[in-house]
Scaffold this motif. Structure first.
Motif, mmCIF file in Angstrom:
data_model
loop_
_atom_site.group_PDB
_atom_site.id
_atom_site.type_symbol
_atom_site.label_atom_id
_atom_site.label_comp_id
_atom_site.label_asym_id
_atom_site.label_seq_id
_atom_site.Cartn_x
_atom_site.Cartn_y
_atom_site.Cartn_z
ATOM 1 N N LYS A 104 80.379 35.786 109.484
ATOM 2 C CA LYS A 104 79.742 34.431 109.808
ATOM 3 C C LYS A 104 78.894 34.224 110.976
ATOM 4 O O LYS A 104 77.850 33.644 111.025
ATOM 5 C CB LYS A 104 81.094 33.310 109.842
ATOM 6 N N ASN A 105 79.110 34.943 112.060
ATOM 7 C CA ASN A 105 78.375 34.839 113.175
ATOM 8 C C ASN A 105 77.008 35.386 113.109
ATOM 9 O O ASN A 105 75.854 34.998 113.474
ATOM 10 C CB ASN A 105 79.075 35.583 114.466
ATOM 11 N N ALA A 106 76.901 36.354 112.255
ATOM 12 C CA ALA A 106 75.613 37.248 112.080
ATOM 13 C C ALA A 106 74.875 36.337 111.205
ATOM 14 O O ALA A 106 73.687 36.241 111.416
ATOM 15 C CB ALA A 106 75.981 38.705 111.315
ATOM 16 N N ILE A 107 75.550 35.897 110.225
ATOM 17 C CA ILE A 107 74.755 34.950 109.337
ATOM 18 C C ILE A 107 74.080 33.653 110.024
ATOM 19 O O ILE A 107 73.062 33.275 109.701
ATOM 20 C CB ILE A 107 75.761 34.468 108.080
ATOM 21 N N LYS A 108 75.005 33.046 110.799
ATOM 22 C CA LYS A 108 74.374 32.008 111.524
ATOM 23 C C LYS A 108 73.411 32.213 112.599
ATOM 24 O O LYS A 108 72.443 31.776 112.647
ATOM 25 C CB LYS A 108 75.590 31.450 112.430
ATOM 26 N N GLN A 109 73.467 33.511 113.286
ATOM 27 C CA GLN A 109 72.396 34.071 114.062
ATOM 28 C C GLN A 109 71.101 34.171 113.393
ATOM 29 O O GLN A 109 70.016 33.732 113.739
ATOM 30 C CB GLN A 109 72.786 35.315 114.711
ATOM 31 N N ALA A 110 71.257 34.888 112.089
ATOM 32 C CA ALA A 110 70.064 35.230 111.223
ATOM 33 C C ALA A 110 69.373 33.721 110.874
ATOM 34 O O ALA A 110 68.357 33.776 110.587
ATOM 35 C CB ALA A 110 70.478 36.180 110.064
ATOM 36 N N PHE A 111 70.364 32.850 110.546
ATOM 37 C CA PHE A 111 69.918 31.427 109.968
ATOM 38 C C PHE A 111 69.234 30.964 111.324
ATOM 39 O O PHE A 111 68.066 30.418 111.005
ATOM 40 C CB PHE A 111 71.019 30.692 109.509
ATOM 41 N N MET A 112 69.634 30.937 112.394
ATOM 42 C CA MET A 112 68.916 30.317 113.338
ATOM 43 C C MET A 112 67.676 30.936 113.839
ATOM 44 O O MET A 112 66.805 30.311 114.089
ATOM 45 C CB MET A 112 69.818 30.254 114.576
ATOM 46 N N ASN A 113 67.615 32.198 113.814
ATOM 47 C CA ASN A 113 66.350 33.040 114.016
ATOM 48 C C ASN A 113 65.260 32.491 112.854
ATOM 49 O O ASN A 113 64.074 32.458 113.244
ATOM 50 C CB ASN A 113 66.712 34.285 113.899
ATOM 51 N N THR A 114 65.638 32.347 111.688
ATOM 52 C CA THR A 114 64.708 32.092 110.868
ATOM 53 C C THR A 114 64.152 30.531 110.923
ATOM 54 O O THR A 114 62.960 30.142 110.836
ATOM 55 C CB THR A 114 65.372 32.030 109.119
ATOM 56 N N GLY A 115 64.877 29.644 111.322
ATOM 57 C CA GLY A 115 64.928 28.304 111.365
ATOM 58 C C GLY A 115 63.877 28.088 112.859
ATOM 59 O O GLY A 115 62.929 27.304 112.548
ATOM 60 N N LYS A 116 64.019 29.121 113.806
ATOM 61 C CA LYS A 116 63.239 28.931 114.908
ATOM 62 C C LYS A 116 61.715 29.514 114.500
ATOM 63 O O LYS A 116 60.589 28.982 114.890
ATOM 64 C CB LYS A 116 63.623 30.008 115.917
ATOM 65 N N SER A 117 61.508 30.414 113.518
ATOM 66 C CA SER A 117 60.195 30.719 113.051
ATOM 67 C C SER A 117 59.805 29.933 112.183
ATOM 68 O O SER A 117 58.520 29.478 112.148
ATOM 69 C CB SER A 117 60.414 32.195 112.189
ATOM 70 N N CYS A 118 60.382 28.951 111.563
ATOM 71 C CA CYS A 118 59.684 27.635 110.641
ATOM 72 C C CYS A 118 59.285 26.633 111.841
ATOM 73 O O CYS A 118 58.130 26.511 111.878
ATOM 74 C CB CYS A 118 61.073 27.006 110.016
ATOM 75 N N LYS A 119 60.102 26.587 112.876
ATOM 76 C CA LYS A 119 59.724 25.346 113.947
ATOM 77 C C LYS A 119 58.404 26.055 114.843
ATOM 78 O O LYS A 119 57.681 25.273 115.122
ATOM 79 C CB LYS A 119 60.960 24.995 114.579
ATOM 80 N N GLY A 120 58.732 27.327 115.162
ATOM 81 C CA GLY A 120 57.647 27.929 115.900
ATOM 82 C C GLY A 120 56.353 27.681 115.644
ATOM 83 O O GLY A 120 55.509 27.552 116.135
ATOM 84 N N CYS A 121 56.104 27.901 114.131
ATOM 85 C CA CYS A 121 54.976 27.739 113.315
ATOM 86 C C CYS A 121 54.488 26.386 113.442
ATOM 87 O O CYS A 121 53.208 25.844 113.555
ATOM 88 C CB CYS A 121 54.800 28.711 112.127
ATOM 89 N N HIS A 122 55.507 25.429 113.066
ATOM 90 C CA HIS A 122 55.345 23.994 112.768
ATOM 91 C C HIS A 122 54.586 23.373 114.080
ATOM 92 O O HIS A 122 53.890 22.586 113.858
ATOM 93 C CB HIS A 122 56.488 23.333 112.091
ATOM 94 N N ASP A 123 55.383 23.694 115.069
ATOM 95 C CA ASP A 123 54.884 23.057 116.557
ATOM 96 C C ASP A 123 53.595 23.198 116.960
ATOM 97 O O ASP A 123 52.854 22.533 117.619
ATOM 98 C CB ASP A 123 55.893 23.771 117.576
ATOM 99 N N VAL A 124 53.000 24.581 116.294
ATOM 100 C CA VAL A 124 51.639 24.813 116.729
ATOM 101 C C VAL A 124 50.627 24.532 115.758
ATOM 102 O O VAL A 124 49.549 24.170 116.070
ATOM 103 C CB VAL A 124 51.444 26.331 117.193
ATOM 104 N N TYR A 125 50.987 24.721 114.545
ATOM 105 C CA TYR A 125 50.127 24.663 113.377
ATOM 106 C C TYR A 125 50.101 23.535 112.289
ATOM 107 O O TYR A 125 49.650 23.480 111.385
ATOM 108 C CB TYR A 125 49.993 26.145 112.814
ATOM 109 N N LYS A 126 51.238 22.713 112.721
ATOM 110 C CA LYS A 126 51.241 21.723 111.728
ATOM 111 C C LYS A 126 51.118 20.241 112.351
ATOM 112 O O LYS A 126 51.598 20.008 113.545
ATOM 113 C CB LYS A 126 52.851 21.812 110.981
ATOM 114 N N LYS A 127 50.556 19.321 111.777
ATOM 115 C CA LYS A 127 50.487 18.018 112.087
ATOM 116 C C LYS A 127 51.845 17.247 112.305
ATOM 117 O O LYS A 127 52.436 17.461 111.486
ATOM 118 C CB LYS A 127 49.626 17.178 111.195
ATOM 119 N N ASP A 128 51.983 16.549 113.263
ATOM 120 C CA ASP A 128 53.329 15.929 113.395
ATOM 121 C C ASP A 128 53.161 14.384 113.098
ATOM 122 O O ASP A 128 52.438 13.779 112.534
ATOM 123 C CB ASP A 128 53.770 16.134 114.711
#
Ligand code: ASC
Length: 128
Positions: A104-128
């Motif tokens: 479960k910890n590995a799953i949560k960590q991998a989920f958070m990493n994926t979410g960070k890559s969603c947000k990391g791109c939205h912050d720079v390249y998506k209109k808010d």
């Protein structure tokens, strides 16, 4: 090979919508908003990993004009955008692997990493 830039915009938005639906349900399970179902979670993680490969095709030149939140910066910083998209795909693939385990910890960590890559791109390249 889109006829109009609107078709490309619709294509990528459709893919992102499918990703958000699947990823959002995984988040609901991890946050305890619904029971954790390992089988469903793993299925959704595989969906996201496969879907993560789709949106890139829709970012055709000139498709910052129209019904889109995509910023022109995507095309002026295309190499960085592509690298971030690639990181997202890698993280989604890792999440699909982690979801096959019962760690479960590995799953949560991998989920958070994926979410960070969603947000990391939205912050720079998506209109808010
Ligand atoms: C989601 C969603 C996003 C990402 C992002 C993660 O469920 O729709 O855009 O997660 O919020 O930080």
């Amino acid at each position: 090979n889109f006829k109009e830039s609107d078709d490309a915009i619709h294509y990528r938005q459709s893919a992102f919508g499918l990703i958000a639906h699947n990823f959002g349900d995984m988040g609901a399970m991890l946050k305890g908003k619904k029971p954790f179902d390992a089988e469903v979670f793993a299925m959704r993680a595989q969906n996201v990993a496969a879907l993560s490969k789709l949106p890139a095709e829709g970012f055709v030149a000139g498709s910052d004009k129209g019904n889109t939140d995509a910023l022109a910066k995507i095309w002026s910083d295309k190499a960085d955008f592509d690298a971030k998209m690639s990181t997202f795909q890698d993280n989604a693939a890792k999440l699909a692997v982690a979801a096959q385990s019962s760690d479960k910890n590995a799953i949560k960590q991998a989920f958070m990493n994926t979410g960070k890559s969603c947000k990391g791109c939205h912050d720079v390249y998506k209109k808010d």
